[in-house]
Scaffold this motif. Structure first.
Motif, PDB file in Angstrom:
ATOM      1  N   HIS A  17      -2.963 -10.136  -3.722  1.00 40.11           N
ATOM      2  CA  HIS A  17      -2.908 -10.495  -2.305  1.00 40.11           C
ATOM      3  C   HIS A  17      -3.400  -9.339  -1.437  1.00 40.11           C
ATOM      4  O   HIS A  17      -4.235  -9.529  -0.543  1.00 40.11           O
ATOM      5  CB  HIS A  17      -1.474 -10.864  -1.916  1.00 40.11           C
ATOM      6  N   THR A  18      -2.879  -8.145  -1.692  1.00 42.10           N
ATOM      7  CA  THR A  18      -3.261  -6.971  -0.900  1.00 42.10           C
ATOM      8  C   THR A  18      -4.736  -6.657  -1.039  1.00 42.10           C
ATOM      9  O   THR A  18      -5.434  -6.399  -0.048  1.00 42.10           O
ATOM     10  CB  THR A  18      -2.434  -5.745  -1.331  1.00 42.10           C
TER      11      THR A  18
ATOM     12  N   ILE B 249      -7.446  -6.730   2.075  1.00 40.77           N
ATOM     13  CA  ILE B 249      -8.224  -5.532   2.424  1.00 40.77           C
ATOM     14  C   ILE B 249      -9.717  -5.804   2.293  1.00 40.77           C
ATOM     15  O   ILE B 249     -10.514  -5.444   3.172  1.00 40.77           O
ATOM     16  CB  ILE B 249      -7.836  -4.342   1.520  1.00 40.77           C
ATOM     17  N   THR B 250     -10.112  -6.458   1.222  1.00 39.50           N
ATOM     18  CA  THR B 250     -11.529  -6.738   0.973  1.00 39.50           C
ATOM     19  C   THR B 250     -12.125  -7.644   2.044  1.00 39.50           C
ATOM     20  O   THR B 250     -13.179  -7.348   2.615  1.00 39.50           O
ATOM     21  CB  THR B 250     -11.721  -7.392  -0.408  1.00 39.50           C
ATOM     22  N   ILE B 251     -11.444  -8.756   2.316  1.00 44.17           N
ATOM     23  CA  ILE B 251     -11.951  -9.715   3.302  1.00 44.17           C
ATOM     24  C   ILE B 251     -11.941  -9.112   4.709  1.00 44.17           C
ATOM     25  O   ILE B 251     -12.890  -9.289   5.478  1.00 44.17           O
ATOM     26  CB  ILE B 251     -11.126 -11.023   3.273  1.00 44.17           C
TER      27      ILE B 251
ATOM     28  N   HIS C 196      -2.229   3.627  -4.403  1.00 44.65           N
ATOM     29  CA  HIS C 196      -3.629   3.385  -4.740  1.00 44.65           C
ATOM     30  C   HIS C 196      -3.935   1.892  -4.675  1.00 44.65           C
ATOM     31  O   HIS C 196      -3.155   1.071  -5.168  1.00 44.65           O
ATOM     32  CB  HIS C 196      -3.949   3.917  -6.138  1.00 44.65           C
ATOM     33  N   LEU C 197      -5.080   1.537  -4.100  1.00 51.40           N
ATOM     34  CA  LEU C 197      -5.413   0.138  -3.887  1.00 51.40           C
ATOM     35  C   LEU C 197      -5.529  -0.643  -5.194  1.00 51.40           C
ATOM     36  O   LEU C 197      -5.114  -1.801  -5.262  1.00 51.40           O
ATOM     37  CB  LEU C 197      -6.727   0.029  -3.097  1.00 51.40           C
TER      38      LEU C 197
ATOM     39  N   ILE D 290       0.833  -1.198   0.000  1.00 48.33           N
ATOM     40  CA  ILE D 290       0.000   0.000   0.000  1.00 48.33           C
ATOM     41  C   ILE D 290       0.875   1.258   0.000  1.00 48.33           C
ATOM     42  O   ILE D 290       0.601   2.235  -0.719  1.00 48.33           O
ATOM     43  CB  ILE D 290      -0.938   0.022   1.221  1.00 48.33           C
ATOM     44  N   TYR D 291       1.948   1.235   0.785  1.00 53.16           N
ATOM     45  CA  TYR D 291       2.863   2.375   0.862  1.00 53.16           C
ATOM     46  C   TYR D 291       3.536   2.643  -0.485  1.00 53.16           C
ATOM     47  O   TYR D 291       3.674   3.795  -0.912  1.00 53.16           O
ATOM     48  CB  TYR D 291       3.915   2.115   1.934  1.00 53.16           C
TER      49      TYR D 291
END
Length: 441
Positions: A220-221, A225-227, A213-214, A208-209
């Motif tokens: 994986h990220t 984040i979603t779950i 932007h997501l 993320i850093y």
């Protein structure tokens, strides 16, 4: 004798637990000045290193400052991982990281490549320091008016480390956890923030850093984040509805505090173990929901336990793909390799077997009901630390079984299984046999 990376991890955690247990058996470790006894010390050390938070004696009133500091250090070592701490000492001493150590670090951090593994370890140490120090300062300032400077700083540091490492140990006394701060927005938001960021995983924070932007982040990220967001929101909503009219939990609180308490009780099963509501007084439905959240747990390469959000996510999207008639698991316009799907199913299956088996043992050895036993076992396996009050009353056999459950939950069910079987990653091709269908469902 050469040990596989998985075996090094398993034995490394065991060694730290044993050292911690021996330190906690010293008379100086208790406020009474008497030895806690090896089993109590071993249970506490295991719970600390496995960042669980289940305790057979109250941390704040039973252990001396020396004992509490030992517990705090064990939490830090267990949360960061053996290899991250080893890397820290190697960097301090100016020692070069060997190839074998890099292999173990790869297994410990659950990453796919050795490239940049030492740099990643340094990043973990920096991020941990930043989050824990920030949390400690804010909590210290909040505790200052009621505790005084020295105690406030000590409590702020201890609870910040405990929260970021998803440990759940507290010093509030009498097994009360943070129930006295149910309406305190500062304490709640800081603890929740530390729990969430610690549980997301260091790889996700780095991604993320770097990407900002997501939608530019890795699959994986985005999956993590979603779950995570889904579980926290749905969990909070369900707890709010299930406990709204419960006179022993949410009913006496004002509306905003109801929302805050519901959110906190949804976040803490991310394997943190703190609570602001009386857990034994919650409804049966809420307790069962908490069991589900504890079993899923946090995310890979973080400080939490459970089967992990990604494991749950992969299985969930596999089911959805099957329902849609797809042969492959597809999410976010990406296809997840079948090897990952098989690994996820294996982790979930082994985990379920462990939880059910231990629950069955406790149903024989303990004088309690099934839901309480399942709750305690899932909390131990998911390295959560939430308890309905059974842990302090456990028999000797019960304590030993829970110790083993916390240990297996921390090192990972699949890692433990592979270590015990002395399995190495196979590089050679495996013979493929002829396909033949079987009926299922």
């Amino acid at each position: 004798m050469k040990l596989a990376p998985t075996q090094v991890l398993v034995l490394g955690f065991a060694a730290v637990i044993l050292i911690g247990a021996l330190l906690l058996t010293l008379p100086i470790a208790t406020k009474s000045g008497e030895s806690a006894g090896f089993l109590t010390a071993l249970f506490t050390a295991t719970s600390a290193v496995c960042v669980t938070g289940l305790v057979v004696v109250d941390t704040g009133t039973y252990w001396s400052t020396f004992g509490q500091v030992v517990i705090m250090l064990l939490i830090q070592i267990g949360g960061l991982g053996i290899m991250a701490m080893s890397t820290l000492f190697a960097l301090i001493l100016g020692r070069k990281i060997t190839f074998k150590e890099r292999l173990v670090m790869q297994e410990a951090f659950n990453v796919n490549s050795l490239e940049g593994i030492v740099k990643f370890a340094k990043y973990i140490l920096i991020v941990t320091f930043l989050f824990e120090s920030t949390g400690a300062v804010i909590l210290s300032l909040r505790f200052l008016p009621q505790m005084g400077l020295k105690k406030a700083v000590y409590y702020g540091l201890f609870h910040s480390i405990s929260a970021f490492n998803n440990a759940g140990f507290d010093l509030m006394g009498n097994f009360n956890s943070l129930t006295g701060y149910v309406s305190d927005w500062v304490v709640n938001l800081v603890i929740m923030g530390l729990i969430i960021f610690g549980g997301l995983g260091f790889y996700v924070l780095l991604d993320i850093y770097q990407q900002k932007h997501l939608h530019e982040c890795t699959l994986h990220t985005r999956l993590v984040i979603t779950i995570t967001f889904f579980l926290i929101v749905v969990g909070a909503l369900l707890i709010f509805l299930l406990e709204y009219n419960n006179p022993k939990t949410l009913k006496p609180l004002d509306f905003s505090t109801k929302i805050l308490a519901s959110l906190f009780q949804s976040v803490t099963p991310r394997t943190a173990g703190f609570n602001t509501l009386s857990l034994p007084d919650m409804t049966t439905a809420s307790k069962f929901l908490t069991i589900i959240l504890m079993f899923i747990g946090a995310s890979p390469a973080g400080t939490g336990g459970g089967i992990k959000t990604t494991t749950f996510g992969v299985i969930l999207f596999t089911v959805l793909s099957v329902i849609k008639g797809n042969d492959e698991t597809v999410t976010f316009k990406r296809t997840i390799p079948r090897s990952i799907v098989y690994r996820s199913i294996a982790i979930a299956f082994i985990s379920i077997c462990i939880v059910l088996s231990v629950t069955m043992v406790l149903s024989v050895t303990e004088a309690s009901n099934f839901l309480t036993e399942l709750y305690e076992v899932t909390s131990a396996f998911g390295t959560v630390g939430l308890s309905l009050g059974l842990t302090p009353k456990l028999t000797v056999i019960g304590r030993i079984v829970i110790i083993l459950t916390m240990y297996s939950g921390r090192v990972g069910p699949l890692t433990l299984a592979m270590a015990l079987a002395q399995r190495q990653k196979k590089n050679k091709a495996i013979m493929k046999f002829a396909d033949e269908k079987v009926m299922v469902g």
